[in-house]
Write an enzyme that holds these catalytic residues in place. Structure first.
Site, PDB file in Angstrom:
ATOM      1  N   GLU A  34      17.131  59.756  36.837  1.00  0.00           N
ATOM      2  CA  GLU A  34      15.964  59.286  36.097  1.00  0.00           C
ATOM      3  C   GLU A  34      15.026  60.465  35.871  1.00  0.00           C
ATOM      4  OE1 GLU A  34      15.537  56.312  34.936  1.00  0.00           O
ATOM      5  OE2 GLU A  34      16.902  55.007  36.048  1.00  0.00           O
TER       6      GLU A  34
ATOM      7  N   ASP B 123      25.634  41.233  26.592  1.00  0.00           N
ATOM      8  CA  ASP B 123      24.403  41.294  27.373  1.00  0.00           C
ATOM      9  C   ASP B 123      23.460  42.351  26.807  1.00  0.00           C
ATOM     10  OD1 ASP B 123      23.014  40.089  29.470  1.00  0.00           O
ATOM     11  OD2 ASP B 123      23.536  41.674  30.879  1.00  0.00           O
TER      12      ASP B 123
END
Length: 207
Positions: free
Chosen positions: A121, A146
C-alpha cells in the site's frame, strides 16, 4: 647422403598442406558449432517470448467474453475490466488470482470467505507491506461479477463512490475515475491502467 636429406625435406614439405587443411577444417567446424549454439540460443529466446505472448493472449481471450457480457448488462467498459485484471493479478498468475480466483485485489469484510495475504500500500508517500483480508471466489467470472457490483453498488459509506466509472465515455475517463474514487492507493494507478489498455489494444472490446 645428399639424396636422403633431400627426400626428408621433401617429405616434411609435402605434409604442410595437409596440416593447413586440417587446421582449416577444425576452424570451420568450430565456427559452425559457435553459430549453431548462437542460433539455438536465439531460437529458445524467441520461443520463450512467443510462449509468453500466447499466454497473455490466452488470458485476454479467457476473460474478454464475460467482460463483454458485463458491459451489455451494466455498462462497464470491458477495457477497464480486462486492464484492471491484468494489472491487479499479473495476468492471472498472482497467488490471489491463481489460488483464490480474485483478479482485482478486492478486500473482504465481515463473514465473507477470505484469505489473509501480504499486500503493498502507498501510505504517507511511501510503499509499505501490510497484511490484508481478500475475497475468495470459486471462479474468475465470479470475481468479475463482484468487481462490477462494486462499481454499481459502491461501498456502505458511499453507494455512489464509483458512479463516474460507469458514466465515463471512454477508458481514460474511467481509469481516472477509478483513481479519484480511491480504488487503489497507487498515485499512478490511472496511468498504469491506461498504459495496459493501450499496450494491448483492449479498447477494441469496448465497441
Amino acid at each position: 647422403m645428399t639424396s636422403q636429406r633431400y627426400k626428408k625435406r621433401k617429405t616434411r614439405k609435402s605434409n604442410l598442406p595437409a596440416l593447413f587443411a586440417g587446421l582449416l577444417i577444425v576452424g570451420v567446424a568450430f565456427i559452425f558449432s559457435i553459430n549453431l549454439l548462437s542460433d539455438n540460443s536465439q531460437t529458445e529466446e524467441e520461443l520463450e517470448q512467443q510462449s509468453e505472448q500466447v499466454s497473455k493472449e490466452d488470458f485476454i481471450d479467457r476473460i474478454s467474453p464475460h467482460a463483454k457480457e458485463l458491459q451489455s448488462s451494466y455498462g462497464v467498459l470491458p477495457s477497464i475490466i480486462i486492464g484492471q485484471a491484468i494489472l491487479e493479478s499479473n495476468w492471472g498468475q498472482s497467488t490471489l488470482a491463481s489460488k483464490y480466483n480474485n483478479l482485482f485485489g478486492i478486500k473482504a469484510y465481515g463473514e465473507q470467505k477470505k484469505v489473509n495475504l501480504e499486500t503493498k500500500e502507498f501510505i504517507n508517500e511511501e510503499w509499505i507491506v501490510i497484511q490484508g483480508d481478500f475475497r475468495v471466489y470459486d471462479t474468475w467470472e465470479e470475481s468479475m461479477n463482484d468487481h462490477t457490483r462494486l462499481f454499481i453498488n459502491g461501498v456502505t459509506w458511499n453507494p455512489r463512490l464509483y458512479e463516474n466509472v460507469l458514466l465515463a465515455k471512454n477508458y481514460k475517463e474511467a481509469a481516472q475515475a477509478l483513481q479519484d474514487a480511491g480504488y487503489a492507493t497507487d498515485p499512478t494507478y490511472a496511468e498504469k491502467v491506461i498504459h495496459v489498455i493501450e499496450s494491448y489494444d483492449l479498447d477494441q472490446y469496448d465497441h
